[in-house]
Write a protein that holds these residues in place. Structure first.
Motif, PDB file in Angstrom:
ATOM      1  N   ILE A   1       0.791  -1.185   0.115  1.00  0.00           N
ATOM      2  CA  ILE A   1      -0.051  -0.024   0.015  1.00  0.00           C
ATOM      3  C   ILE A   1       0.770   1.290  -0.127  1.00  0.00           C
ATOM      4  O   ILE A   1       0.604   2.300  -0.612  1.00  0.00           O
ATOM      5  CB  ILE A   1      -0.993  -0.085   1.293  1.00  0.00           C
ATOM      6  CG1 ILE A   1      -2.178  -1.154   1.028  1.00  0.00           C
ATOM      7  CG2 ILE A   1      -1.606   1.246   1.371  1.00  0.00           C
ATOM      8  CD1 ILE A   1      -2.969  -1.369   2.127  1.00  0.00           C
ATOM      9  N   SER A   2       1.925   1.159   0.813  1.00  0.00           N
ATOM     10  CA  SER A   2       2.996   2.451   0.607  1.00  0.00           C
ATOM     11  C   SER A   2       3.435   2.636  -0.730  1.00  0.00           C
ATOM     12  O   SER A   2       3.682   3.755  -1.290  1.00  0.00           O
ATOM     13  CB  SER A   2       4.066   1.906   1.845  1.00  0.00           C
ATOM     14  OG  SER A   2       4.978   3.224   1.731  1.00  0.00           O
ATOM     15  N   ASN A   3       3.753   1.375  -1.440  1.00  0.00           N
ATOM     16  CA  ASN A   3       4.304   1.604  -2.870  1.00  0.00           C
ATOM     17  C   ASN A   3       3.187   2.119  -3.579  1.00  0.00           C
ATOM     18  O   ASN A   3       3.573   2.871  -4.618  1.00  0.00           O
ATOM     19  CB  ASN A   3       4.963   0.425  -3.239  1.00  0.00           C
ATOM     20  CG  ASN A   3       6.125  -0.185  -2.484  1.00  0.00           C
ATOM     21  OD1 ASN A   3       6.716   0.544  -2.196  1.00  0.00           O
ATOM     22  ND2 ASN A   3       6.283  -1.401  -2.404  1.00  0.00           N
ATOM     23  N   LEU A   4       1.856   1.791  -3.700  1.00  0.00           N
ATOM     24  CA  LEU A   4       0.815   2.077  -4.135  1.00  0.00           C
ATOM     25  C   LEU A   4       0.578   3.786  -4.027  1.00  0.00           C
ATOM     26  O   LEU A   4       0.198   4.303  -5.066  1.00  0.00           O
ATOM     27  CB  LEU A   4      -0.538   1.646  -3.897  1.00  0.00           C
ATOM     28  CG  LEU A   4      -0.811  -0.025  -4.362  1.00  0.00           C
ATOM     29  CD1 LEU A   4      -1.878  -0.554  -3.885  1.00  0.00           C
ATOM     30  CD2 LEU A   4      -0.989   0.315  -6.061  1.00  0.00           C
ATOM     31  N   ARG A   5       0.783   4.094  -2.904  1.00  0.00           N
ATOM     32  CA  ARG A   5       0.698   5.525  -2.661  1.00  0.00           C
ATOM     33  C   ARG A   5       1.531   6.525  -3.355  1.00  0.00           C
ATOM     34  O   ARG A   5       1.116   7.462  -4.188  1.00  0.00           O
ATOM     35  CB  ARG A   5       0.824   6.060  -1.251  1.00  0.00           C
ATOM     36  CG  ARG A   5      -0.258   5.609  -0.279  1.00  0.00           C
ATOM     37  CD  ARG A   5       0.177   5.677   1.350  1.00  0.00           C
ATOM     38  NE  ARG A   5       0.262   7.035   1.442  1.00  0.00           N
ATOM     39  CZ  ARG A   5       1.211   7.530   2.443  1.00  0.00           C
ATOM     40  NH1 ARG A   5       1.885   6.831   2.986  1.00  0.00           N
ATOM     41  NH2 ARG A   5       1.189   8.889   2.551  1.00  0.00           N
TER      42      ARG A   5
ATOM     43  N   THR B   1      -3.917   7.055   1.553  1.00  0.00           N
ATOM     44  CA  THR B   1      -3.430   7.468   2.547  1.00  0.00           C
ATOM     45  C   THR B   1      -4.268   6.803   3.687  1.00  0.00           C
ATOM     46  O   THR B   1      -3.585   6.392   4.797  1.00  0.00           O
ATOM     47  CB  THR B   1      -3.469   9.076   2.797  1.00  0.00           C
ATOM     48  OG1 THR B   1      -2.721   9.552   1.806  1.00  0.00           O
ATOM     49  CG2 THR B   1      -3.035   9.377   4.232  1.00  0.00           C
ATOM     50  N   LYS B   2      -5.596   6.851   3.747  1.00  0.00           N
ATOM     51  CA  LYS B   2      -6.577   6.034   4.630  1.00  0.00           C
ATOM     52  C   LYS B   2      -6.173   4.836   4.692  1.00  0.00           C
ATOM     53  O   LYS B   2      -6.158   4.259   6.047  1.00  0.00           O
ATOM     54  CB  LYS B   2      -8.129   6.561   4.396  1.00  0.00           C
ATOM     55  CG  LYS B   2      -8.605   6.023   5.024  1.00  0.00           C
ATOM     56  CD  LYS B   2     -10.518   6.250   4.732  1.00  0.00           C
ATOM     57  CE  LYS B   2     -11.282   5.700   6.073  1.00  0.00           C
ATOM     58  NZ  LYS B   2     -12.782   6.108   5.835  1.00  0.00           N
ATOM     59  N   ILE B   3      -6.185   4.080   3.750  1.00  0.00           N
ATOM     60  CA  ILE B   3      -5.795   2.413   3.925  1.00  0.00           C
ATOM     61  C   ILE B   3      -4.355   2.146   4.359  1.00  0.00           C
ATOM     62  O   ILE B   3      -4.308   1.342   5.152  1.00  0.00           O
ATOM     63  CB  ILE B   3      -6.155   1.850   2.568  1.00  0.00           C
ATOM     64  CG1 ILE B   3      -5.292   2.151   1.494  1.00  0.00           C
ATOM     65  CG2 ILE B   3      -7.498   1.945   2.054  1.00  0.00           C
ATOM     66  CD1 ILE B   3      -5.499   1.263   0.000  1.00  0.00           C
ATOM     67  N   TYR B   4      -3.529   3.312   3.895  1.00  0.00           N
ATOM     68  CA  TYR B   4      -2.092   3.025   4.655  1.00  0.00           C
ATOM     69  C   TYR B   4      -2.264   3.159   6.325  1.00  0.00           C
ATOM     70  O   TYR B   4      -1.841   2.688   7.119  1.00  0.00           O
ATOM     71  CB  TYR B   4      -1.379   4.060   4.039  1.00  0.00           C
ATOM     72  CG  TYR B   4       0.057   4.331   4.518  1.00  0.00           C
ATOM     73  CD1 TYR B   4       0.756   3.158   4.426  1.00  0.00           C
ATOM     74  CD2 TYR B   4       0.664   5.287   5.200  1.00  0.00           C
ATOM     75  CE1 TYR B   4       2.303   3.225   4.931  1.00  0.00           C
ATOM     76  CE2 TYR B   4       1.850   5.477   5.896  1.00  0.00           C
ATOM     77  CZ  TYR B   4       2.734   4.306   5.650  1.00  0.00           C
ATOM     78  OH  TYR B   4       4.031   4.339   6.212  1.00  0.00           O
TER      79      TYR B   4
ATOM     80  N   THR C   1      -3.962   0.145   7.848  1.00  0.00           N
ATOM     81  CA  THR C   1      -2.976  -0.796   7.672  1.00  0.00           C
ATOM     82  C   THR C   1      -2.063  -0.818   8.890  1.00  0.00           C
ATOM     83  O   THR C   1      -1.844  -1.842   9.753  1.00  0.00           O
ATOM     84  CB  THR C   1      -1.999  -0.857   6.436  1.00  0.00           C
ATOM     85  OG1 THR C   1      -2.682  -0.959   5.332  1.00  0.00           O
ATOM     86  CG2 THR C   1      -1.136  -2.064   6.565  1.00  0.00           C
ATOM     87  N   ASN C   2      -1.509   0.478   9.302  1.00  0.00           N
ATOM     88  CA  ASN C   2      -0.751   0.876  10.659  1.00  0.00           C
ATOM     89  C   ASN C   2      -1.429   0.300  11.801  1.00  0.00           C
ATOM     90  O   ASN C   2      -0.937  -0.294  12.563  1.00  0.00           O
ATOM     91  CB  ASN C   2      -0.137   2.195  10.577  1.00  0.00           C
ATOM     92  CG  ASN C   2       0.753   2.410   9.346  1.00  0.00           C
ATOM     93  OD1 ASN C   2       1.626   1.563   9.236  1.00  0.00           O
ATOM     94  ND2 ASN C   2       0.902   3.574   8.924  1.00  0.00           N
ATOM     95  N   LEU C   3      -2.675   0.715  11.538  1.00  0.00           N
ATOM     96  CA  LEU C   3      -3.707   0.199  13.066  1.00  0.00           C
ATOM     97  C   LEU C   3      -3.838  -0.969  13.113  1.00  0.00           C
ATOM     98  O   LEU C   3      -3.969  -1.645  14.116  1.00  0.00           O
ATOM     99  CB  LEU C   3      -5.036   1.144  12.722  1.00  0.00           C
ATOM    100  CG  LEU C   3      -5.091   2.616  13.023  1.00  0.00           C
ATOM    101  CD1 LEU C   3      -6.453   3.107  12.406  1.00  0.00           C
ATOM    102  CD2 LEU C   3      -4.714   3.063  14.237  1.00  0.00           C
ATOM    103  N   SER C   4      -3.751  -1.703  12.045  1.00  0.00           N
ATOM    104  CA  SER C   4      -4.020  -3.138  11.945  1.00  0.00           C
ATOM    105  C   SER C   4      -2.840  -3.834  12.716  1.00  0.00           C
ATOM    106  O   SER C   4      -2.876  -4.931  13.319  1.00  0.00           O
ATOM    107  CB  SER C   4      -4.545  -3.849  10.636  1.00  0.00           C
ATOM    108  OG  SER C   4      -3.370  -3.698   9.642  1.00  0.00           O
ATOM    109  N   ILE C   5      -1.674  -3.325  12.385  1.00  0.00           N
ATOM    110  CA  ILE C   5      -0.526  -3.967  12.698  1.00  0.00           C
ATOM    111  C   ILE C   5      -0.280  -4.002  14.290  1.00  0.00           C
ATOM    112  O   ILE C   5      -0.098  -4.959  14.898  1.00  0.00           O
ATOM    113  CB  ILE C   5       0.732  -2.991  12.047  1.00  0.00           C
ATOM    114  CG1 ILE C   5       0.775  -3.579  10.607  1.00  0.00           C
ATOM    115  CG2 ILE C   5       2.205  -3.697  12.697  1.00  0.00           C
ATOM    116  CD1 ILE C   5       2.017  -2.908   9.801  1.00  0.00           C
TER     117      ILE C   5
END
Length: 280
Positions: free
Chosen positions: A74-78, A186-189, A192-196
């Protein structure tokens, strides 16, 4: 100056409350952060701290390696989408249409791959019996984050698929860039951090969350993806505060952590201090 620095480090190590820490004072103009030092020493050490942070978060939780793959994807997609926008929606109208088509196809492909990672992640956690009765609520929250990520990814795919369908048609000129897509990425990024951190043990989670948002992500965005010495100078006090708070709470707090993992935190601490010694 050097003695003042170590006095402040000593002060940080004798408090446990984030609000009680004081920023150490220094003359930012005297900090030696040359590009050569950054490339040869500062960047590799910061990169190692980041890698060790995620390794440590995995070791003290029941998370899967796939969640880190999802974060990287997701970071790369941004970044890839912003490059696509800059190249293919420029005001001069000089975009190379063949390259734009290729870029669009790659974006759509990688978005589908990200959703496949979500499927694999759910399957991995359940099939390995990592979800037990005492962490079931955490998994429910974690799964909720994945649901939101998946929905947003499909929204982005829908928009980009429409773009691909109308390319080379009379409707192409009416298709404009969607300003919401960078925000959605940015929201899904963030999700993802929250999920970690959701998968980290309860006693350690607040400390790992604080370090992720106050140290790891800012460093990642400003010193690993680019060279921003002025940002680093301006943020050094906050970064040092975030790191030392984490270090004290993990090493001397009530977090249940093995000796091996505690030693890894010490290694990370030595890396950070070595950077400070280099630039002061």
């Amino acid at each position: 100056m050097r003695s003042l620095f170590f006095i402040c480090i000593f002060t940080l190590f004798h408090h446990s409350s984030f609000g009680e820490y004081q920023y150490f004072k220094f003359d930012s103009d005297k900090l030696n952060i040359s590009e050569q030092r950054y490339r040869r020493y500062i960047k590799p050490q910061l990169k190692n701290i980041k890698t060790e942070y995620f390794y440590l978060s995995k070791k003290i939780s029941y998370e899967s390696d796939i969640v880190l793959k999802l974060r990287n994807a997701i970071s790369n997609l941004r970044e890839a989408y912003l490059e696509y926008e800059d190249s293919c929606f420029n005001k001069k109208g000089t975009a190379n249409q063949d390259l734009c088509k290729t870029g669009l196809n790659v974006l759509i492909r990688d978005l589908y791959k990200s959703n496949q990672l979500i499927f694999d992640l759910r399957n991995d956690l359940i099939s390995d019996l990592k979800v037990k009765h005492y962490n079931y609520n955490n998994y429910i929250n974690f799964s909720g984050y994945l649901d939101k990520i998946e929905i947003i990814i499909y929204e982005i795919i829908s928009h980009l698929e429409t773009n691909r369908l109308i390319s080379n048609t009379s409707y192409q000129s009416s298709f404009q860039k969607n300003r919401k897509i960078p925000l959605k990425l940015t929201k899904i990024y963030t999700l993802t951090n929250l999920s970690i951190t959701e998968l980290i043990a309860k006693d350690a989670r607040p400390h790992f969350e604080a370090l992720l948002y106050n140290f790891i992500i800012p460093v990642e965005e400003n010193m690993l993806k680019s060279f921003s010495p002025e940002w680093f100078k301006a943020s050094l006090g906050k970064l040092n505060l975030a790191w030392n708070t984490f270090h004290v709470n993990i090493e001397k707090g009530d977090v249940d952590i093995s000796k091996k993992n505690a030693n890894l935190v010490k290694i990370m601490h030595n890396r950070w201090n070595s950077i400070l010694k280099l630039i002061f």
